[in-house]
Design a protein around this motif. Structure first.
Motif, PDB file in Angstrom:
ATOM      1  N   LEU A 219       0.965  -1.290  -0.064  1.00 18.51           N
ATOM      2  CA  LEU A 219      -0.037   0.100   0.005  1.00 18.51           C
ATOM      3  C   LEU A 219       0.941   1.237  -0.072  1.00 18.51           C
ATOM      4  O   LEU A 219       1.840   1.433   0.883  1.00 18.51           O
ATOM      5  CB  LEU A 219      -0.986   0.030   1.262  1.00 18.51           C
ATOM      6  N   LEU A 220       0.642   2.161  -0.981  1.00 18.04           N
ATOM      7  CA  LEU A 220       1.098   3.546  -0.960  1.00 18.04           C
ATOM      8  C   LEU A 220       0.362   4.357  -0.294  1.00 18.04           C
ATOM      9  O   LEU A 220      -0.839   4.592  -0.924  1.00 18.04           O
ATOM     10  CB  LEU A 220       1.770   3.932  -2.372  1.00 18.04           C
ATOM     11  N   TYR A 246      -3.209   2.272  -3.685  1.00 19.23           N
ATOM     12  CA  TYR A 246      -2.717   3.292  -3.548  1.00 19.23           C
ATOM     13  C   TYR A 246      -4.021   4.285  -2.753  1.00 19.23           C
ATOM     14  O   TYR A 246      -5.136   4.145  -3.055  1.00 19.23           O
ATOM     15  CB  TYR A 246      -2.707   4.207  -4.838  1.00 19.23           C
ATOM     16  N   VAL A 247      -3.403   5.090  -1.897  1.00 20.40           N
ATOM     17  CA  VAL A 247      -4.565   6.260  -1.180  1.00 20.40           C
ATOM     18  C   VAL A 247      -3.709   7.359  -0.900  1.00 20.40           C
ATOM     19  O   VAL A 247      -2.900   7.682  -0.724  1.00 20.40           O
ATOM     20  CB  VAL A 247      -4.748   5.539   0.436  1.00 20.40           C
ATOM     21  N   ASN A 248      -4.704   8.411  -1.385  1.00 17.17           N
ATOM     22  CA  ASN A 248      -4.218   9.898  -1.401  1.00 17.17           C
ATOM     23  C   ASN A 248      -4.935  10.799  -0.255  1.00 17.17           C
ATOM     24  O   ASN A 248      -6.013  10.684  -0.457  1.00 17.17           O
ATOM     25  CB  ASN A 248      -4.531  10.593  -2.683  1.00 17.17           C
ATOM     26  N   ILE A 249      -4.471  10.901   0.688  1.00 22.18           N
ATOM     27  CA  ILE A 249      -4.960  11.418   1.836  1.00 22.18           C
ATOM     28  C   ILE A 249      -4.810  13.138   1.637  1.00 22.18           C
ATOM     29  O   ILE A 249      -4.020  13.764   1.673  1.00 22.18           O
ATOM     30  CB  ILE A 249      -4.487  11.120   3.118  1.00 22.18           C
ATOM     31  N   GLU A 250      -6.090  13.453   1.416  1.00 18.99           N
ATOM     32  CA  GLU A 250      -6.239  15.255   0.897  1.00 18.99           C
ATOM     33  C   GLU A 250      -5.888  15.963   2.120  1.00 18.99           C
ATOM     34  O   GLU A 250      -5.285  16.985   1.794  1.00 18.99           O
ATOM     35  CB  GLU A 250      -7.696  15.479   0.681  1.00 18.99           C
ATOM     36  N   MET A 255       4.392  14.746   6.251  1.00 14.54           N
ATOM     37  CA  MET A 255       4.012  13.986   7.611  1.00 14.54           C
ATOM     38  C   MET A 255       2.688  13.450   7.613  1.00 14.54           C
ATOM     39  O   MET A 255       1.940  13.811   8.663  1.00 14.54           O
ATOM     40  CB  MET A 255       4.362  15.020   8.709  1.00 14.54           C
ATOM     41  N   VAL A 256       2.318  12.468   7.071  1.00 15.87           N
ATOM     42  CA  VAL A 256       1.014  11.773   6.758  1.00 15.87           C
ATOM     43  C   VAL A 256       0.400  11.579   8.190  1.00 15.87           C
ATOM     44  O   VAL A 256      -0.576  12.077   8.459  1.00 15.87           O
ATOM     45  CB  VAL A 256       1.054  11.002   5.603  1.00 15.87           C
ATOM     46  N   ALA A 257       1.052  10.501   8.795  1.00 16.40           N
ATOM     47  CA  ALA A 257       0.616  10.009   9.929  1.00 16.40           C
ATOM     48  C   ALA A 257       0.244  10.949  11.159  1.00 16.40           C
ATOM     49  O   ALA A 257      -0.586  10.888  11.815  1.00 16.40           O
ATOM     50  CB  ALA A 257       1.700   8.964  10.610  1.00 16.40           C
ATOM     51  N   GLY A 258       0.990  12.163  10.949  1.00 18.11           N
ATOM     52  CA  GLY A 258       0.613  13.141  12.152  1.00 18.11           C
ATOM     53  C   GLY A 258      -0.042  13.928  11.829  1.00 18.11           C
ATOM     54  O   GLY A 258      -0.915  14.740  12.466  1.00 18.11           O
ATOM     55  N   ASP A 259      -0.207  14.595  10.139  1.00 21.22           N
ATOM     56  CA  ASP A 259      -1.010  15.427   9.724  1.00 21.22           C
ATOM     57  C   ASP A 259      -2.428  14.881   9.863  1.00 21.22           C
ATOM     58  O   ASP A 259      -3.291  16.034  10.172  1.00 21.22           O
ATOM     59  CB  ASP A 259      -0.783  15.589   8.392  1.00 21.22           C
ATOM     60  N   ASP A 260      -2.905  13.637   9.557  1.00 20.26           N
ATOM     61  CA  ASP A 260      -4.227  13.244   9.501  1.00 20.26           C
ATOM     62  C   ASP A 260      -4.236  11.897   9.962  1.00 20.26           C
ATOM     63  O   ASP A 260      -4.491  11.072   9.326  1.00 20.26           O
ATOM     64  CB  ASP A 260      -4.859  13.313   8.161  1.00 20.26           C
ATOM     65  N   ASN A 261      -3.816  11.738  11.453  1.00 15.75           N
ATOM     66  CA  ASN A 261      -3.697  10.466  11.919  1.00 15.75           C
ATOM     67  C   ASN A 261      -4.915   9.683  11.992  1.00 15.75           C
ATOM     68  O   ASN A 261      -4.657   8.292  11.644  1.00 15.75           O
ATOM     69  CB  ASN A 261      -3.342  10.564  13.245  1.00 15.75           C
ATOM     70  N   ASP A 262      -6.042   9.834  11.961  1.00 14.94           N
ATOM     71  CA  ASP A 262      -7.036   9.012  12.024  1.00 14.94           C
ATOM     72  C   ASP A 262      -7.570   8.347  10.619  1.00 14.94           C
ATOM     73  O   ASP A 262      -7.495   7.378  10.506  1.00 14.94           O
ATOM     74  CB  ASP A 262      -8.540   9.901  12.479  1.00 14.94           C
ATOM     75  N   ALA A 267      -7.142   3.705   7.035  1.00 13.85           N
ATOM     76  CA  ALA A 267      -6.752   3.208   5.785  1.00 13.85           C
ATOM     77  C   ALA A 267      -5.798   2.111   5.982  1.00 13.85           C
ATOM     78  O   ALA A 267      -5.844   1.017   5.341  1.00 13.85           O
ATOM     79  CB  ALA A 267      -6.083   4.571   5.025  1.00 13.85           C
ATOM     80  N   THR A 268      -4.900   2.391   6.775  1.00 18.62           N
ATOM     81  CA  THR A 268      -3.800   1.301   6.978  1.00 18.62           C
ATOM     82  C   THR A 268      -4.446  -0.137   7.700  1.00 18.62           C
ATOM     83  O   THR A 268      -4.181  -1.091   7.311  1.00 18.62           O
ATOM     84  CB  THR A 268      -2.622   1.736   7.995  1.00 18.62           C
ATOM     85  N   ALA A 269      -5.313   0.311   8.735  1.00 21.31           N
ATOM     86  CA  ALA A 269      -6.043  -0.977   9.366  1.00 21.31           C
ATOM     87  C   ALA A 269      -6.894  -1.897   8.373  1.00 21.31           C
ATOM     88  O   ALA A 269      -7.014  -2.993   8.398  1.00 21.31           O
ATOM     89  CB  ALA A 269      -6.887  -0.424  10.450  1.00 21.31           C
ATOM     90  N   ALA A 270      -7.717  -1.065   7.528  1.00 21.74           N
ATOM     91  CA  ALA A 270      -8.450  -1.636   6.619  1.00 21.74           C
ATOM     92  C   ALA A 270      -7.536  -2.524   5.620  1.00 21.74           C
ATOM     93  O   ALA A 270      -7.821  -3.548   5.303  1.00 21.74           O
ATOM     94  CB  ALA A 270      -9.354  -0.706   5.889  1.00 21.74           C
ATOM     95  N   PHE A 271      -6.311  -2.061   5.170  1.00 20.76           N
ATOM     96  CA  PHE A 271      -5.549  -2.718   4.292  1.00 20.76           C
ATOM     97  C   PHE A 271      -4.985  -4.014   4.984  1.00 20.76           C
ATOM     98  O   PHE A 271      -5.136  -5.030   4.285  1.00 20.76           O
ATOM     99  CB  PHE A 271      -4.326  -2.055   3.940  1.00 20.76           C
ATOM    100  N   LEU A 272      -4.395  -3.691   6.282  1.00 19.24           N
ATOM    101  CA  LEU A 272      -4.271  -5.102   6.838  1.00 19.24           C
ATOM    102  C   LEU A 272      -5.008  -6.039   6.919  1.00 19.24           C
ATOM    103  O   LEU A 272      -4.849  -7.118   6.830  1.00 19.24           O
ATOM    104  CB  LEU A 272      -3.530  -4.674   8.121  1.00 19.24           C
ATOM    105  N   GLU A 273      -6.175  -5.576   7.341  1.00 18.27           N
ATOM    106  CA  GLU A 273      -7.396  -6.395   7.496  1.00 18.27           C
ATOM    107  C   GLU A 273      -7.894  -7.344   6.282  1.00 18.27           C
ATOM    108  O   GLU A 273      -7.900  -8.516   6.498  1.00 18.27           O
ATOM    109  CB  GLU A 273      -8.564  -5.632   7.852  1.00 18.27           C
ATOM    110  N   ARG A 274      -7.681  -6.637   5.176  1.00 13.57           N
ATOM    111  CA  ARG A 274      -7.837  -7.470   3.952  1.00 13.57           C
ATOM    112  C   ARG A 274      -6.825  -8.536   3.785  1.00 13.57           C
ATOM    113  O   ARG A 274      -6.972  -9.509   3.159  1.00 13.57           O
ATOM    114  CB  ARG A 274      -7.716  -6.457   2.859  1.00 13.57           C
TER     115      ARG A 274
END
Length: 283
Positions: A219-220, A246-250, A255-262, A267-274
């Motif tokens: 996942l990117l 691929y996921v683009n977080i608007e 600093m993706v994880a810090g800018d919009d952590n939720d 998105a990451t949890a859903a990818f790992l779940e699949r």
């Protein structure tokens, strides 16, 4: 805090969440950051049934500075392999941001690790010179140190895409060290920057080869306002690794994880779940 031994006996410090028997997820922070940038993500993924480990890269946070100033890509890959070996799960999921993403991509694509999944956070083989130079400028500022945590917060706000200050100075304090003089310095070895320019010149060819060899679910995640990863860089990576998602977080920048952590965490949890659901249920 947990401690492991990295390459050449470098002390590696980290945090752990979740049950020891659960599938392993390893979180790798960006250059100049520490493991504490992953706290929210670590807690969330542990809540989804994973064993989550975030560790400070050599020369960062509570990990040791390399006596030989070896902060090469190979050194970070060797440290990751050492920590994973010590944790006893040969098929971890790897989530890496920026520098940590470089490490994860090289380790998995070159066969140093047999990962169950790979998440790359605002990192692809082809990044921009502009973004690299802005990161370098941010990391090189205030060599004399900051007078207060408020000054540190102002510096972070100027770098972030949304211009927001960190919500709590107490959390910010984990990313700096206080000297005997009372001034605050970034919590990493200044020698770390010496290798960055050389790595940039070589990284595109190396990481492109690694991306072509990826077979694990990948996942990117890109921050839409990032000045490090462009649409062109994303397109090239997806051509090199056609099976990648691929996921683009608007609302996020580099600093993706810090800018919009939720949003990032969901998105990451859903990818790992699949991709790891069967392994998680078996644990």
């Amino acid at each position: 805090m947990h401690v492991w031994t990295g390459a050449n006996s470098v002390r590696i410090a980290g945090d752990v969440w979740g049950a020891e028997s659960a599938p392993l997820v390893v979180l790798l922070h960006g250059g100049g950051q520490t493991r504490h940038s992953w706290r929210g993500t670590g807690q969330e993924l542990a809540g989804h049934g994973y064993r989550v480990v975030a560790f400070d890269a050599r020369g960062h946070g509570d990990s040791a500075w390399a006596a030989d100033a070896d902060y090469s890509q190979d050194a970070f890959v060797r440290d990751l392999a050492c920590v994973v070996d010590a944790l006893g799960d040969p098929h971890p999921a790897i989530i890496g941001a920026s520098l940590g993403g470089n490490t994860g991509l090289a380790a998995v694509g070159e066969g140093a690790l047999d990962a169950s999944a790979l998440v790359l956070v605002d990192v692809v083989p082809k990044t921009t010179r502009t973004g690299f130079e802005r990161i370098q400028a941010f990391m090189k500022q205030k060599p004399e140190g900051f007078a207060s945590l408020d000054e540190v917060a102002d510096a972070v706000a100027q770098y972030r895409a949304d211009g927001k200050r960190p919500r709590h100075n107490a959390g910010l304090a984990k990313n700096v060290r206080k000297s005997a003089s009372g001034r605050y310095f970034w919590h990493w070895d200044p020698q770390f920057l010496a290798t960055r320019e050389a790595d940039l010149a070589l990284r595109h060819a190396r990481l492109s080869r690694a991306a072509r060899r990826l077979r694990a679910p990948t996942l990117l995640v890109r921050g839409a306002s990032s000045d490090v990863v462009t649409d062109e860089g994303v397109a090239e990576f997806l051509d090199l690794c056609p099976h990648a998602e691929y996921v683009n977080i608007e609302a996020a920048g580099h600093m993706v994880a810090g800018d919009d952590n939720d949003v990032f965490g969901h998105a990451t949890a859903a990818f790992l779940e699949r991709h790891l659901a069967n392994a998680r249920r078996a644990s």
